[in-house]
Motif scaffolding. Structure first.
Motif, PDB file in Angstrom:
ATOM      1  N   HIS A 238       0.882  -1.304   0.007  1.00 20.21           N
ATOM      2  CA  HIS A 238      -0.001   0.085   0.017  1.00 20.21           C
ATOM      3  C   HIS A 238       0.879   1.236  -0.200  1.00 20.21           C
ATOM      4  CE1 HIS A 238      -3.143   2.877   1.003  1.00 20.21           C
ATOM      5  NE2 HIS A 238      -4.175   1.973   0.906  1.00 20.21           N
ATOM      6  N   PRO A 239       0.386   2.175  -0.768  1.00 20.43           N
ATOM      7  CA  PRO A 239       1.341   3.395  -0.730  1.00 20.43           C
ATOM      8  C   PRO A 239       1.446   4.098   0.534  1.00 20.43           C
ATOM      9  CG  PRO A 239      -0.193   3.621  -2.505  1.00 20.43           C
ATOM     10  CD  PRO A 239      -0.750   2.458  -1.771  1.00 20.43           C
ATOM     11  N   CYS A 277     -11.560   5.048  -1.226  1.00 21.48           N
ATOM     12  CA  CYS A 277     -10.407   4.907  -0.650  1.00 21.48           C
ATOM     13  C   CYS A 277      -9.963   6.060   0.424  1.00 21.48           C
ATOM     14  CB  CYS A 277      -9.214   4.438  -1.514  1.00 21.48           C
ATOM     15  SG  CYS A 277      -7.373   4.323  -0.673  1.00 21.48           S
ATOM     16  N   ARG A 278      -9.769   5.850   1.438  1.00 23.88           N
ATOM     17  CA  ARG A 278      -9.848   7.061   2.366  1.00 23.88           C
ATOM     18  C   ARG A 278      -8.301   7.891   2.218  1.00 23.88           C
ATOM     19  NH1 ARG A 278     -13.166   5.557   7.838  1.00 23.88           N
ATOM     20  NH2 ARG A 278     -15.112   5.308   6.873  1.00 23.88           N
ATOM     21  N   PHE A 279      -7.438   7.105   1.549  1.00 20.71           N
ATOM     22  CA  PHE A 279      -6.170   7.511   1.398  1.00 20.71           C
ATOM     23  C   PHE A 279      -5.936   8.246   0.171  1.00 20.71           C
ATOM     24  CE2 PHE A 279      -1.408   7.107   0.401  1.00 20.71           C
ATOM     25  CZ  PHE A 279      -0.911   7.891   1.322  1.00 20.71           C
ATOM     26  N   ARG A 280      -6.826   8.187  -0.669  1.00 24.61           N
ATOM     27  CA  ARG A 280      -6.839   8.991  -2.127  1.00 24.61           C
ATOM     28  C   ARG A 280      -6.563  10.491  -1.906  1.00 24.61           C
ATOM     29  NH1 ARG A 280     -11.529  11.115  -4.270  1.00 24.61           N
ATOM     30  NH2 ARG A 280     -13.487  10.751  -3.028  1.00 24.61           N
ATOM     31  N   SER A 281      -6.831  11.079  -1.235  1.00 26.03           N
ATOM     32  CA  SER A 281      -6.793  12.592  -1.284  1.00 26.03           C
ATOM     33  C   SER A 281      -5.327  12.971  -0.989  1.00 26.03           C
ATOM     34  CB  SER A 281      -7.473  13.348  -0.096  1.00 26.03           C
ATOM     35  OG  SER A 281      -7.136  12.852   1.125  1.00 26.03           O
ATOM     36  N   ARG A 282      -4.221  11.967  -0.283  1.00 33.57           N
ATOM     37  CA  ARG A 282      -3.015  12.192  -0.477  1.00 33.57           C
ATOM     38  C   ARG A 282      -2.071  11.330  -1.140  1.00 33.57           C
ATOM     39  NH1 ARG A 282      -2.137  11.530   5.924  1.00 33.57           N
ATOM     40  NH2 ARG A 282      -0.263  12.945   5.540  1.00 33.57           N
ATOM     41  N   CYS A 283      -2.779  10.287  -2.060  1.00 28.13           N
ATOM     42  CA  CYS A 283      -2.055   9.363  -2.655  1.00 28.13           C
ATOM     43  C   CYS A 283      -1.563   9.762  -3.867  1.00 28.13           C
ATOM     44  CB  CYS A 283      -2.815   8.080  -2.665  1.00 28.13           C
ATOM     45  SG  CYS A 283      -1.889   6.789  -3.524  1.00 28.13           S
ATOM     46  N   TRP A 284      -0.410   9.641  -4.282  1.00 31.90           N
ATOM     47  CA  TRP A 284       0.305  10.133  -5.611  1.00 31.90           C
ATOM     48  C   TRP A 284      -0.193   8.876  -6.684  1.00 31.90           C
ATOM     49  CZ3 TRP A 284       2.668   7.868  -1.566  1.00 31.90           C
ATOM     50  CH2 TRP A 284       3.212   6.652  -1.906  1.00 31.90           C
ATOM     51  N   ALA A 286      -3.547   7.863  -6.765  1.00 30.93           N
ATOM     52  CA  ALA A 286      -4.898   7.908  -7.131  1.00 30.93           C
ATOM     53  C   ALA A 286      -5.474   8.027  -8.395  1.00 30.93           C
ATOM     54  CB  ALA A 286      -5.249   8.883  -5.879  1.00 30.93           C
ATOM     55  N   THR A 287      -6.768   7.319  -8.704  1.00 35.75           N
ATOM     56  CA  THR A 287      -7.250   7.517  -9.938  1.00 35.75           C
ATOM     57  C   THR A 287      -8.968   7.699  -9.559  1.00 35.75           C
ATOM     58  OG1 THR A 287      -7.454   5.018 -10.293  1.00 35.75           O
ATOM     59  CG2 THR A 287      -5.477   6.164 -11.374  1.00 35.75           C
ATOM     60  N   GLU A 288      -9.732   7.751 -10.815  1.00 30.31           N
ATOM     61  CA  GLU A 288     -11.118   7.613 -10.594  1.00 30.31           C
ATOM     62  C   GLU A 288     -11.393   6.462 -10.060  1.00 30.31           C
ATOM     63  OE1 GLU A 288     -13.637  10.015 -11.192  1.00 30.31           O
ATOM     64  OE2 GLU A 288     -11.672  11.339 -11.318  1.00 30.31           O
ATOM     65  N   GLU A 289     -10.956   5.337 -10.113  1.00 30.50           N
ATOM     66  CA  GLU A 289     -11.161   4.028  -9.794  1.00 30.50           C
ATOM     67  C   GLU A 289     -11.022   4.049  -8.087  1.00 30.50           C
ATOM     68  OE1 GLU A 289     -10.412  -0.569 -10.381  1.00 30.50           O
ATOM     69  OE2 GLU A 289      -8.637   0.842 -10.771  1.00 30.50           O
ATOM     70  N   CYS A 290     -10.328   5.015  -7.662  1.00 31.83           N
ATOM     71  CA  CYS A 290     -10.150   5.177  -6.125  1.00 31.83           C
ATOM     72  C   CYS A 290     -11.279   5.827  -5.313  1.00 31.83           C
ATOM     73  CB  CYS A 290      -8.839   5.763  -5.809  1.00 31.83           C
ATOM     74  SG  CYS A 290      -7.118   4.711  -6.481  1.00 31.83           S
ATOM     75  N   ALA A 303       2.056 -10.769  -1.641  1.00 34.48           N
ATOM     76  CA  ALA A 303       2.392 -11.625  -0.531  1.00 34.48           C
ATOM     77  C   ALA A 303       1.435 -11.636   0.678  1.00 34.48           C
ATOM     78  CB  ALA A 303       3.746 -11.350  -0.084  1.00 34.48           C
ATOM     79  N   HIS A 304       0.555 -10.671   0.738  1.00 35.92           N
ATOM     80  CA  HIS A 304      -0.303 -10.411   1.791  1.00 35.92           C
ATOM     81  C   HIS A 304      -1.448  -9.585   1.388  1.00 35.92           C
ATOM     82  CE1 HIS A 304       3.083  -7.538   2.265  1.00 35.92           C
ATOM     83  NE2 HIS A 304       2.116  -6.731   2.626  1.00 35.92           N
ATOM     84  N   PRO A 305      -2.619  -9.308   2.313  1.00 35.29           N
ATOM     85  CA  PRO A 305      -3.694  -8.330   1.981  1.00 35.29           C
ATOM     86  C   PRO A 305      -3.412  -7.165   2.160  1.00 35.29           C
ATOM     87  CG  PRO A 305      -4.363 -10.470   3.310  1.00 35.29           C
ATOM     88  CD  PRO A 305      -2.841 -10.293   3.424  1.00 35.29           C
ATOM     89  N   VAL A 306      -4.196  -6.209   1.005  1.00 39.04           N
ATOM     90  CA  VAL A 306      -3.997  -4.852   0.853  1.00 39.04           C
ATOM     91  C   VAL A 306      -5.243  -4.420   0.356  1.00 39.04           C
ATOM     92  CG1 VAL A 306      -2.789  -5.065  -1.470  1.00 39.04           C
ATOM     93  CG2 VAL A 306      -2.562  -2.963   0.084  1.00 39.04           C
ATOM     94  N   ALA A 307      -5.457  -3.282   0.804  1.00 38.73           N
ATOM     95  CA  ALA A 307      -6.904  -2.415   0.424  1.00 38.73           C
ATOM     96  C   ALA A 307      -6.432  -1.513  -0.676  1.00 38.73           C
ATOM     97  CB  ALA A 307      -7.728  -1.983   1.513  1.00 38.73           C
ATOM     98  N   CYS A 308      -5.857  -1.849  -1.777  1.00 34.32           N
ATOM     99  CA  CYS A 308      -5.682  -0.458  -2.854  1.00 34.32           C
ATOM    100  C   CYS A 308      -5.884  -1.258  -4.097  1.00 34.32           C
ATOM    101  CB  CYS A 308      -4.231  -0.586  -2.259  1.00 34.32           C
ATOM    102  SG  CYS A 308      -3.113   0.858  -3.453  1.00 34.32           S
ATOM    103  N   PHE A 309      -6.557  -0.311  -4.900  1.00 35.44           N
ATOM    104  CA  PHE A 309      -6.527  -0.783  -6.514  1.00 35.44           C
ATOM    105  C   PHE A 309      -5.302  -0.565  -7.345  1.00 35.44           C
ATOM    106  CE2 PHE A 309     -10.726   0.981  -5.524  1.00 35.44           C
ATOM    107  CZ  PHE A 309     -11.533  -0.216  -5.683  1.00 35.44           C
ATOM    108  N   HIS A 310      -4.250   0.086  -6.536  1.00 38.46           N
ATOM    109  CA  HIS A 310      -2.803   0.126  -7.401  1.00 38.46           C
ATOM    110  C   HIS A 310      -1.626  -0.318  -6.383  1.00 38.46           C
ATOM    111  CE1 HIS A 310      -5.042   2.271 -10.448  1.00 38.46           C
ATOM    112  NE2 HIS A 310      -5.556   3.066  -9.368  1.00 38.46           N
ATOM    113  N   PRO A 311      -1.635  -1.339  -5.978  1.00 39.43           N
ATOM    114  CA  PRO A 311      -0.698  -1.784  -5.055  1.00 39.43           C
ATOM    115  C   PRO A 311       0.674  -2.034  -5.598  1.00 39.43           C
ATOM    116  CG  PRO A 311      -1.837  -3.948  -5.605  1.00 39.43           C
ATOM    117  CD  PRO A 311      -2.701  -2.609  -6.249  1.00 39.43           C
ATOM    118  N   SER A 312       1.676  -1.892  -4.835  1.00 44.52           N
ATOM    119  CA  SER A 312       3.048  -2.226  -5.374  1.00 44.52           C
ATOM    120  C   SER A 312       3.432  -3.417  -5.122  1.00 44.52           C
ATOM    121  CB  SER A 312       4.213  -1.239  -4.543  1.00 44.52           C
ATOM    122  OG  SER A 312       3.880   0.204  -4.909  1.00 44.52           O
ATOM    123  N   ILE A 313       3.907  -4.179  -5.915  1.00 46.17           N
ATOM    124  CA  ILE A 313       4.157  -5.709  -5.913  1.00 46.17           C
ATOM    125  C   ILE A 313       5.608  -6.055  -5.981  1.00 46.17           C
ATOM    126  CG2 ILE A 313       3.713  -8.056  -6.822  1.00 46.17           C
ATOM    127  CD1 ILE A 313       1.147  -6.612  -5.396  1.00 46.17           C
TER     128      ILE A 313
END
Length: 313
Positions: A238-239, A277-284, A286-290, A303-313
């Motif tokens: 997650h960002p 997504c509550r973090f989208r107002s501060r996330c670099w 963020a897209t419309e999907e968020c 490797a583990h659960p995350v609540a994000c449409f654009h996770p880093s893998i």
């Protein structure tokens, strides 16, 4: 704990509103394992801990301890159950009653559970020795001790009823760096000895990594990432988790050379959090999907659960 919510009513002038301090949090703490709870101030960590302790009334959700639903227990039933879960508070100076001796402080939980006086006396001496204090200290008052010693007294009090779950709310944040390692190692030794489950709340990711088996990352009352400590802190998806780790002094991972991520904007109000997504107002990223709410799930290649449409893998 499943789908826990704590919404606190407040007044804004003539209008009533709800502070969504905890908004749908679910996790499990297994016996003998430590769950690290991390996030910025105001993200809901301490409110979650207080709700588990039933010091804060849950709005909804379920809290289970040893397969018993304790969410709505009250009175005598709650008093009997409290022996199974105890808490060590953040401030060792305000957490102890200055009018009571150390012996009286440690004995209080056992007296509340109706233990015989002779058994309480013997147990107090045993507990003081267990946390590295002397039997003579039972006659002293809290103001005669340092911060680290006071936290040991608070720990002895918490252990007095043989709890299955120990909640540690920023237990070393008010202590000198030289004392922090001693107290953290004390908690680890006690867990090994008594096979307790622990919830460890902290801002210090290096301490969380040292202590925790699993980590839950919270932002604005919700879980954004969770999983094994080593996985989350060395391979964040997650960002927000990436930003937390990049800001940690020395980095949470010893080989972590990631660039410092500076978040822009203010943390939104828990009274009126962003939709989706509550973090989208501060996330670099963020897209419309968020604007939709992302599910907490393991992404493809993750490797583990995350609540994000654009996770880093």
């Amino acid at each position: 704990m499943s789908d826990l919510m704590v919404h606190i009513p407040v007044r804004l002038g003539m209008r009533r509103a709800l502070v969504r301090a905890v908004d749908g949090v679910s996790f499990t703490v297994e016996r003998g394992r430590t769950l690290g709870l991390v996030g910025e101030s105001g993200c809901g960590k301490s409110t979650t801990a207080r709700a588990v302790m039933r010091l804060e009334e849950p709005t909804s959700g379920t809290i289970r301890l040893l397969d018993q639903d304790v969410t709505h227990l009250s009175g005598e039933a709650l008093r009997r159950t409290r022996r199974h879960f105890q808490m060590v508070f953040q401030d060792p100076y305000s957490a102890l009653n200055p009018r009571l001796t150390v012996g009286q402080i440690v004995a209080e939980p056992m007296q509340a559970q109706g233990l015989p006086r002779a058994q309480v006396t013997a147990r107090v001496e045993e507990l003081l020795d267990l946390v590295g204090l002397q039997p003579r200290h039972r006659y002293a008052f809290p103001h005669q001790f340092s911060g680290g010693q006071r936290q040991r007294i608070g720990t002895a009090r918490a252990l007095s009823t043989h709890p299955e779950l120990l909640i540690l709310d920023e237990p070393v944040s008010a202590l000198d760096v030289s004392v922090q390692a001693q107290v953290v190692n004390l908690f680890r030794d006690l867990q090994d000895q008594f096979d307790m489950g622990m919830i460890f709340i902290s801002h210090d990711l290096s301490v969380v990594r040292h202590v925790s088996d699993d980590v839950v990352v919270m932002y604005l009352g919700q879980i954004v990432e969770q999983g094994p400590s080593e996985s989350v802190l060395t391979n964040p998806h997650h960002p927000y988790t990436e930003a937390l780790i990049s800001a940690a002094p020395g980095r949470a991972g010893t080989a972590d050379q990631r660039e410092r991520i500076v978040l822009t904007g203010e943390v939104p109000s828990p009274i009126d959090p962003p939709a989706g997504c509550r973090f989208r107002s501060r996330c670099w990223k963020a897209t419309e999907e968020c604007k939709q709410t992302p599910p907490l799930a393991v992404p493809d290649g993750g490797a583990h659960p995350v609540a994000c449409f654009h996770p880093s893998i």
